[in-house]
Design an enzyme around this catalytic site. Sequence first.
Site, PDB file in Angstrom:
ATOM      1  N   HIS A 110       5.727  12.809 -14.762  1.00 23.89           N
ATOM      2  CA  HIS A 110       6.651  13.492 -15.669  1.00 23.89           C
ATOM      3  C   HIS A 110       7.239  12.504 -16.683  1.00 23.89           C
ATOM      4  O   HIS A 110       7.248  12.764 -17.889  1.00 23.89           O
ATOM      5  CB  HIS A 110       7.769  14.157 -14.851  1.00 23.89           C
ATOM      6  CG  HIS A 110       8.806  14.841 -15.668  1.00 23.89           C
ATOM      7  ND1 HIS A 110       8.802  16.198 -15.860  1.00 23.89           N
ATOM      8  CD2 HIS A 110       9.877  14.368 -16.358  1.00 23.89           C
ATOM      9  CE1 HIS A 110       9.830  16.525 -16.617  1.00 23.89           C
ATOM     10  NE2 HIS A 110      10.489  15.424 -16.944  1.00 23.89           N
ATOM     11  N   GLU A 111       7.708  11.364 -16.183  1.00 28.26           N
ATOM     12  CA  GLU A 111       8.320  10.368 -17.073  1.00 28.26           C
ATOM     13  C   GLU A 111       7.279   9.736 -17.992  1.00 28.26           C
ATOM     14  O   GLU A 111       7.579   9.409 -19.145  1.00 28.26           O
ATOM     15  CB  GLU A 111       9.059   9.305 -16.266  1.00 28.26           C
ATOM     16  CG  GLU A 111      10.190   9.834 -15.405  1.00 28.26           C
ATOM     17  CD  GLU A 111      11.189  10.712 -16.132  1.00 28.26           C
ATOM     18  OE1 GLU A 111      11.465  10.470 -17.329  1.00 28.26           O
ATOM     19  OE2 GLU A 111      11.692  11.658 -15.509  1.00 28.26           O
ATOM     20  N   HIS A 138       6.877  11.853 -21.083  1.00 27.40           N
ATOM     21  CA  HIS A 138       7.890  11.504 -22.092  1.00 27.40           C
ATOM     22  C   HIS A 138       7.479  10.225 -22.816  1.00 27.40           C
ATOM     23  O   HIS A 138       7.529  10.148 -24.045  1.00 27.40           O
ATOM     24  CB  HIS A 138       9.254  11.268 -21.435  1.00 27.40           C
ATOM     25  CG  HIS A 138       9.935  12.490 -20.915  1.00 27.40           C
ATOM     26  ND1 HIS A 138      10.339  13.527 -21.712  1.00 27.40           N
ATOM     27  CD2 HIS A 138      10.307  12.828 -19.654  1.00 27.40           C
ATOM     28  CE1 HIS A 138      10.936  14.451 -20.973  1.00 27.40           C
ATOM     29  NE2 HIS A 138      10.922  14.050 -19.713  1.00 27.40           N
TER      30      HIS A 138
END
Length: 157
Positions: free
Chosen positions: A67-68, A71
């Site tokens: 998920h990170e 980003h």
Amino acid sequence: MDNKKLQKLVEEISIKFFQKPFRHQALFNPRLRSTGGRYLLGSHNIEVNRTYFEQFGETELYGIIKHELCHYHLHLEGKGYQHRDPDFRQLLKQVEAPRFCSPLPNAKKAKPVNRILVYACKTCSQVYKRKRAINTEKYVCGKCRGQLIKVKELTSS
């Protein structure tokens, strides 16, 4: 798991799922409480909450890292890296990363306090009902400028 192993894991996941290198720092942040991890826009570093790894294991940690990294890679490419952006949502699906991390089982949930504080003027008996406390040393009655006193506190749950 320490920060060196986390760094190595993030680099491996980045190559495996994104086919791009992770060139910044990944570390555990003991101050994180309500989130699994975060991507820092200024330094491009990724911080991870160690509690999620300890309570849920490596599968949850993999999800947080993916998920990170979504980003991270989208931000560096100048694309939409925020949760609401279509680029971000599409990349999440593509690498099978979770949109949210699992809630911690022992996390304290803030209960909404439904209370009403009742104040009255000593001089004219004007009643004031407020959700937030009033400093009776500082504030006076808006009608006659008399002194306010706290009458009672009503609570409902």
